[in-house]
Design a protein around this motif. Structure first.
Motif, PDB file in Angstrom:
ATOM      1  N   UNK A  93       0.802  -1.222   0.000  1.00  0.00           N
ATOM      2  CA  UNK A  93       0.000   0.000   0.000  1.00  0.00           C
ATOM      3  C   UNK A  93       0.837   1.275   0.000  1.00  0.00           C
ATOM      4  N   UNK A  94       2.155   1.165  -0.062  1.00  0.00           N
ATOM      5  CA  UNK A  94       3.000   2.355  -0.125  1.00  0.00           C
ATOM      6  C   UNK A  94       2.756   3.094  -1.441  1.00  0.00           C
ATOM      7  N   UNK A  95       2.780   4.410  -1.379  1.00  0.00           N
ATOM      8  CA  UNK A  95       2.473   5.222  -2.557  1.00  0.00           C
ATOM      9  C   UNK A  95       3.527   6.295  -2.847  1.00  0.00           C
ATOM     10  N   UNK A  96       4.652   6.249  -2.111  1.00  0.00           N
ATOM     11  CA  UNK A  96       5.656   7.294  -2.262  1.00  0.00           C
ATOM     12  C   UNK A  96       5.284   8.559  -1.510  1.00  0.00           C
ATOM     13  N   UNK A  97       4.592   8.388  -0.390  1.00  0.00           N
ATOM     14  CA  UNK A  97       4.063   9.520   0.386  1.00  0.00           C
ATOM     15  C   UNK A  97       5.149  10.538   0.733  1.00  0.00           C
ATOM     16  N   UNK A  98       4.925  11.797   0.352  1.00  0.00           N
ATOM     17  CA  UNK A  98       5.890  12.859   0.651  1.00  0.00           C
ATOM     18  C   UNK A  98       5.174  14.204   0.606  1.00  0.00           C
ATOM     19  N   UNK A 205       7.759  21.421   8.459  1.00  0.00           N
ATOM     20  CA  UNK A 205       8.370  20.101   8.422  1.00  0.00           C
ATOM     21  C   UNK A 205       8.365  19.511   7.028  1.00  0.00           C
ATOM     22  N   UNK A 206       9.377  18.743   6.729  1.00  0.00           N
ATOM     23  CA  UNK A 206       9.506  18.021   5.457  1.00  0.00           C
ATOM     24  C   UNK A 206       9.111  16.580   5.746  1.00  0.00           C
ATOM     25  N   UNK A 207       7.944  16.171   5.260  1.00  0.00           N
ATOM     26  CA  UNK A 207       7.216  15.004   5.770  1.00  0.00           C
ATOM     27  C   UNK A 207       7.294  13.806   4.831  1.00  0.00           C
ATOM     28  N   UNK A 208       7.413  12.612   5.419  1.00  0.00           N
ATOM     29  CA  UNK A 208       7.330  11.357   4.668  1.00  0.00           C
ATOM     30  C   UNK A 208       6.501  10.361   5.466  1.00  0.00           C
ATOM     31  N   UNK A 209       6.038   9.308   4.777  1.00  0.00           N
ATOM     32  CA  UNK A 209       5.320   8.247   5.472  1.00  0.00           C
ATOM     33  C   UNK A 209       5.884   6.897   5.052  1.00  0.00           C
ATOM     34  N   UNK A 210       5.207   5.856   5.404  1.00  0.00           N
ATOM     35  CA  UNK A 210       5.713   4.495   5.312  1.00  0.00           C
ATOM     36  C   UNK A 210       6.107   4.117   3.881  1.00  0.00           C
ATOM     37  N   UNK A 211       7.244   3.420   3.774  1.00  0.00           N
ATOM     38  CA  UNK A 211       7.697   2.901   2.488  1.00  0.00           C
ATOM     39  C   UNK A 211       8.380   3.902   1.587  1.00  0.00           C
TER      40      UNK A 211
END
Length: 225
Positions: A93-98, A205-211
């Motif tokens: 389910x990772x989508x390159x979240x940024x 903030x410079x944000x990221x999520x899983x994967x």
């Protein structure tokens, strides 16, 4: 807040080198790695900061970002180039979240955020395409609640893809935020009711999520009344 590592970037310049540039020199700021790993890398000819979400943080839409200390931001413009790749062990389910978090309070327990899901933009499923861009407000208004209570209001589509630079520009005025992608003249997302209201200010903030293996460069911050 756990997993906070203060780091001083003393030599990295994000953006242009000429003195009249509005580009922020991160060397003048202390960076806190909030539940992410933080590194410097050169990517596609640019000096960048790299963020990867800590694996101990299992929930999504959490305070997992590089916090730019000293950026007491309320209204104005935040612009940054982002590039994301999927980690080798990224879940399905990772989508390159940024994306970008803003108006972050001192304890990292309250902020607004807009982020992108680059893999969704070119999916064959139109519903996934419609979920390319996302707004959320931590802690009470994550994507799943907003999608359930107000479908499509806080998400939208714009073309993008992994492993390419995407310019994100957020214009914030009181309870409104507009996201512009690349050189588009019209916003790709308009949020007219920022959930924390107009009164507070805070860090960026410079944000990221899983994967996600996330890279950031060319950060510009313009504060306005």
């Amino acid at each position: 807040m756990k997993n906070i590592t203060p780091i001083i970037i003393s030599c990295l310049l994000l953006g242009a080198t000429h003195s009249h540039s509005q580009t922020v020199r991160l060397g003048q700021y202390e960076l806190e790695a909030v539940s992410v790993s933080l590194a410097q890398e050169r990517v596609k000819g640019k000096n960048t900061v790299k963020a990867v979400k800590d694996s101990v943080v299992k929930a999504v839409d959490e305070p997992t970002f590089i916090k730019v200390i000293g950026t007491d931001f309320k209204n104005g413009i935040i612009e940054v180039k982002v590039l994301s790749r999927l980690l080798k062990n990224a879940p399905e389910f990772a989508r390159g979240f940024i994306g970008i978090a803003f108006r972050i309070n001192d304890s990292n327990t309250k902020y607004e955020s807009i982020y992108v899901r680059p893999t969704n933009a070119r999916a064959e499923d139109q519903v996934r395409r419609n979920h390319t861009i996302q707004y959320y407000a931590y802690p009470d208004y994550k994507f799943d609640r907003l999608r359930k209570e107000a479908p499509e209001r806080y998400e939208s589509y714009t073309d993008m893809t992994l492993n390419q630079w995407i310019t994100m520009r957020i214009e914030v005025k009181d309870t409104q935020a507009k996201l512009f992608i690349n050189k588009h003249q019209q916003p790709s997302l308009v949020v007219n009711d920022l959930k924390h209201g107009a009164a507070h200010s805070g860090a960026i903030g410079l944000w990221v999520d899983i994967g996600t293996e996330g890279y950031f460069t060319d950060l510009k911050i313009i504060k306005q009344d």
